[in-house]
Design an enzyme around this catalytic site. Structure first.
Site, PDB file in Angstrom:
ATOM      1  N   GLY A  21       7.796   2.697   0.851  1.00 38.98           N
ATOM      2  CA  GLY A  21       6.850   3.706   0.365  1.00 38.98           C
ATOM      3  C   GLY A  21       6.478   4.703   1.453  1.00 38.98           C
ATOM      4  O   GLY A  21       6.419   5.910   1.228  1.00 38.98           O
ATOM      5  N   ARG A  25       7.288   4.359   8.017  1.00 36.42           N
ATOM      6  CA  ARG A  25       7.998   3.080   8.074  1.00 36.42           C
ATOM      7  C   ARG A  25       9.507   3.333   7.992  1.00 36.42           C
ATOM      8  O   ARG A  25      10.296   2.670   8.657  1.00 36.42           O
ATOM      9  CB  ARG A  25       7.555   2.139   6.957  1.00 36.42           C
ATOM     10  CG  ARG A  25       8.227   0.780   7.090  1.00 36.42           C
ATOM     11  CD  ARG A  25       7.623  -0.275   6.215  1.00 36.42           C
ATOM     12  NE  ARG A  25       6.246  -0.535   6.529  1.00 36.42           N
ATOM     13  CZ  ARG A  25       5.288  -0.723   5.634  1.00 36.42           C
ATOM     14  NH1 ARG A  25       5.586  -0.663   4.358  1.00 36.42           N
ATOM     15  NH2 ARG A  25       4.063  -0.963   6.002  1.00 36.42           N
ATOM     16  N   ARG A  44       7.540  17.956   2.919  1.00 37.61           N
ATOM     17  CA  ARG A  44       6.303  17.194   2.689  1.00 37.61           C
ATOM     18  C   ARG A  44       6.199  15.952   3.578  1.00 37.61           C
ATOM     19  O   ARG A  44       5.561  14.959   3.206  1.00 37.61           O
ATOM     20  CB  ARG A  44       6.187  16.745   1.228  1.00 37.61           C
ATOM     21  CG  ARG A  44       5.943  17.892   0.290  1.00 37.61           C
ATOM     22  CD  ARG A  44       5.915  17.421  -1.148  1.00 37.61           C
ATOM     23  NE  ARG A  44       5.776  18.587  -1.994  1.00 37.61           N
ATOM     24  CZ  ARG A  44       4.718  18.847  -2.747  1.00 37.61           C
ATOM     25  NH1 ARG A  44       3.709  18.027  -2.778  1.00 37.61           N
ATOM     26  NH2 ARG A  44       4.664  19.931  -3.476  1.00 37.61           N
ATOM     27  N   ARG A  88      14.433  -0.402  -3.340  1.00 37.96           N
ATOM     28  CA  ARG A  88      13.059  -0.210  -2.865  1.00 37.96           C
ATOM     29  C   ARG A  88      12.695  -1.407  -1.995  1.00 37.96           C
ATOM     30  O   ARG A  88      12.982  -2.567  -2.348  1.00 37.96           O
ATOM     31  CB  ARG A  88      12.116  -0.093  -4.063  1.00 37.96           C
ATOM     32  CG  ARG A  88      10.661  -0.299  -3.711  1.00 37.96           C
ATOM     33  CD  ARG A  88       9.709   0.141  -4.790  1.00 37.96           C
ATOM     34  NE  ARG A  88       8.446  -0.567  -4.698  1.00 37.96           N
ATOM     35  CZ  ARG A  88       7.535  -0.408  -3.742  1.00 37.96           C
ATOM     36  NH1 ARG A  88       7.734   0.458  -2.758  1.00 37.96           N
ATOM     37  NH2 ARG A  88       6.415  -1.105  -3.738  1.00 37.96           N
ATOM     38  N   SER A  91       5.668  -3.328  -0.389  1.00 36.05           N
ATOM     39  CA  SER A  91       4.706  -4.421  -0.266  1.00 36.05           C
ATOM     40  C   SER A  91       4.048  -4.634  -1.622  1.00 36.05           C
ATOM     41  O   SER A  91       4.111  -3.766  -2.501  1.00 36.05           O
ATOM     42  CB  SER A  91       3.660  -4.101   0.808  1.00 36.05           C
ATOM     43  OG  SER A  91       3.015  -2.900   0.479  1.00 36.05           O
ATOM     44  N   ASP A 206      -1.040  -8.902   0.335  1.00 35.32           N
ATOM     45  CA  ASP A 206      -2.408  -9.305  -0.020  1.00 35.32           C
ATOM     46  C   ASP A 206      -2.354 -10.223  -1.240  1.00 35.32           C
ATOM     47  O   ASP A 206      -1.338 -10.279  -1.933  1.00 35.32           O
ATOM     48  CB  ASP A 206      -3.306  -8.083  -0.278  1.00 35.32           C
ATOM     49  CG  ASP A 206      -2.715  -7.122  -1.288  1.00 35.32           C
ATOM     50  OD1 ASP A 206      -1.875  -6.291  -0.911  1.00 35.32           O
ATOM     51  OD2 ASP A 206      -3.078  -7.221  -2.476  1.00 35.32           O
ATOM     52  N   ARG A 219       1.866  -6.093   8.837  1.00 33.26           N
ATOM     53  CA  ARG A 219       2.653  -5.586   7.714  1.00 33.26           C
ATOM     54  C   ARG A 219       3.982  -5.017   8.223  1.00 33.26           C
ATOM     55  O   ARG A 219       5.037  -5.267   7.674  1.00 33.26           O
ATOM     56  CB  ARG A 219       1.855  -4.468   7.059  1.00 33.26           C
ATOM     57  CG  ARG A 219       2.198  -4.210   5.622  1.00 33.26           C
ATOM     58  CD  ARG A 219       1.401  -3.051   5.163  1.00 33.26           C
ATOM     59  NE  ARG A 219       0.214  -3.452   4.438  1.00 33.26           N
ATOM     60  CZ  ARG A 219      -0.091  -3.014   3.228  1.00 33.26           C
ATOM     61  NH1 ARG A 219       0.681  -2.156   2.617  1.00 33.26           N
ATOM     62  NH2 ARG A 219      -1.189  -3.401   2.627  1.00 33.26           N
TER      63      ARG A 219
HETATM   64  N1  ADE Z   1       0.897  -2.991  -2.779  1.00 40.10           N
HETATM   65  C1  ADE Z   1       0.454  -3.911  -1.909  1.00 40.10           C
HETATM   66  N2  ADE Z   1      -0.657  -4.507  -2.374  1.00 40.10           N
HETATM   67  C2  ADE Z   1      -0.915  -3.938  -3.576  1.00 40.10           C
HETATM   68  C3  ADE Z   1      -1.915  -4.125  -4.526  1.00 40.10           C
HETATM   69  N3  ADE Z   1      -2.881  -5.004  -4.329  1.00 40.10           N
HETATM   70  N4  ADE Z   1      -1.891  -3.358  -5.634  1.00 40.10           N
HETATM   71  C4  ADE Z   1      -0.911  -2.457  -5.811  1.00 40.10           C
HETATM   72  N5  ADE Z   1       0.064  -2.234  -4.954  1.00 40.10           N
HETATM   73  C5  ADE Z   1       0.069  -2.971  -3.836  1.00 40.10           C
END
Ligand code: ADE
Length: 236
Positions: A21, A25, A44, A88, A91, A206, A219
Site C-alpha cells: 500500500g 515501503r 503523486r 498485493r 497488512s 493488529d 511492521r
Molecule cells: N490494515 C491493517 N490493519 C487494518 C485494519 N484494522 N482495518 C483495515 N485495514 C487494515
C-alpha cells in the site's frame, strides 16, 4: 506514453508487479531486495520501480490505501502497461484468535460491502476471487520455504475507523473472513474483467481479538517473510 496516474513508457514495467500500500515501503523493498533498479513512476509520489530478483525482471509499486486507489493503479497497469500478474503485499487486522500478529494470510476470496465491482461493470456479488494459478504457486513456494501461512476469505473494507467493532463477528460467521484490509476486492475484480491475474498476501499488524497493534518499525521488519515468499514465487 503515460496514463493519468503513471508516467512510465511501455516496456518499463515488468509482467509481474508486487504492490504494497505504502509507496515508501515499495522504495524500501526495492532497495533491500532488487538489483539493476530503474524508477518508472513518481506521479503523486506513488513510487514505482523495475529491477531484477535472482536475474528475473520484477516491478514494485505502491497501490495507495483503499479500493479507489488500487482500482486506478491496477486498471492502468493491466490495461495500458501489459502487466499480467499483480501480487498485493499488505497488512491486515485479524478477526480470529488463530490468526496472530505477524502471521501471513493468503486470500482465497475477498468479501466486501463496496460498490466498486457493481459500479465498475455491473458485478452484483459481494465476493471476488484471486487467480487460482497464482495462489497455487504461492502455496507451493510457502511449503518449500517452510513458511506456515493461513489461507482464507478476507474482508475488504471501505472503513478503517468504525463506531464499535462488533460487526466483524458476523463476517467471521457468515463468510469465514479471518482478517480485514482495504484493497483486494477491487484488485481481484479488475483482474477478472481484464483477463489478468491477481493474488494477495497479508501480514497481520493488529488484532480485533486482543487489540494488540505492532509498531510502524516492527511492521517494516515483519514484511520480510511475506516479501520473500512473493519474490520467490514471482521467479517461477
Ligand atoms: N490494515 C491493517 N490493519 C487494518 C485494519 N484494522 N482495518 C483495515 N485495514 C487494515
Amino acid at each position: 506514453m503515460s496514463t493519468p496516474h503513471i508516467q512510465a513508457e511501455i516496456g518499463e514495467i515488468a509482467k509481474t508487479i508486487l504492490m504494497p500500500g505504502d509507496p515508501l515501503r515499495a522504495k524500501h523493498l526495492v532497495e533491500t531486495y532488487l538489483e539493476n533498479v530503474k524508477p518508472f513512476n513518481s506521479v503523486r509520489n506513488m513510487l514505482g520501480y523495475t529491477g531484477t530478483f535472482k536475474g528475473k525482471e520484477i516491478s514494485i509499486m505502491g497501490s495507495g490505501m483503499g479500493m479507489p486507489s488500487i482500482g486506478i493503479y491496477s486498471y492502468e497497469l493491466y490495461s495500458q502497461y501489459n502487466v499480467n500478474n499483480i501480487i498485493r503485499i499488505g497488512s491486515a487486522g485479524s478477526y480470529v484468535k488463530e490468526v496472530k500478529l505477524y502471521d501471513v494470510v493468503l486470500a482465497d476470496s475477498a468479501y466486501s460491502e463496496s460498490t466498486y465491482a457493481m459500479v465498475q461493470s455491473g458485478y452484483q456479488k459481494n465476493i471476488t476471487f484471486p487467480s487460482e494459478e497464482l495462489n497455487a504457486a504461492i502455496l507451493k513456494k510457502s511449503q518449500e520455504l517452510n513458511l506456515n501461512i493461513h489461507t482464507s476469505c478476507i474482508h475488504s473494507s471501505d472503513v478503517f475507523y468504525m463506531e464499535g467493532d462488533n460487526n466483524y463477528k458476523e463476517l467471521v460467521d457468515k463468510y469465514n473472513c479471518s482478517c480485514v484490509e482495504m484493497e483486494s476486492f477491487a484488485l481481484f475484480h479488475n483482474a477478472r474483467v481484464l483477463g489478468k491475474k491477481a493474488a494477495c498476501l497479508l501480514t497481520i499488524s493488529d488484532s480485533f481479538i486482543t487489540h494488540e497493534v505492532i509498531s510502524a518499525e516492527a511492521r517494516q521488519k515483519s514484511f520480510d517473510a511475506m516479501m520473500k515468499l512473493a519474490l520467490e514465487t514471482s521467479i517461477e
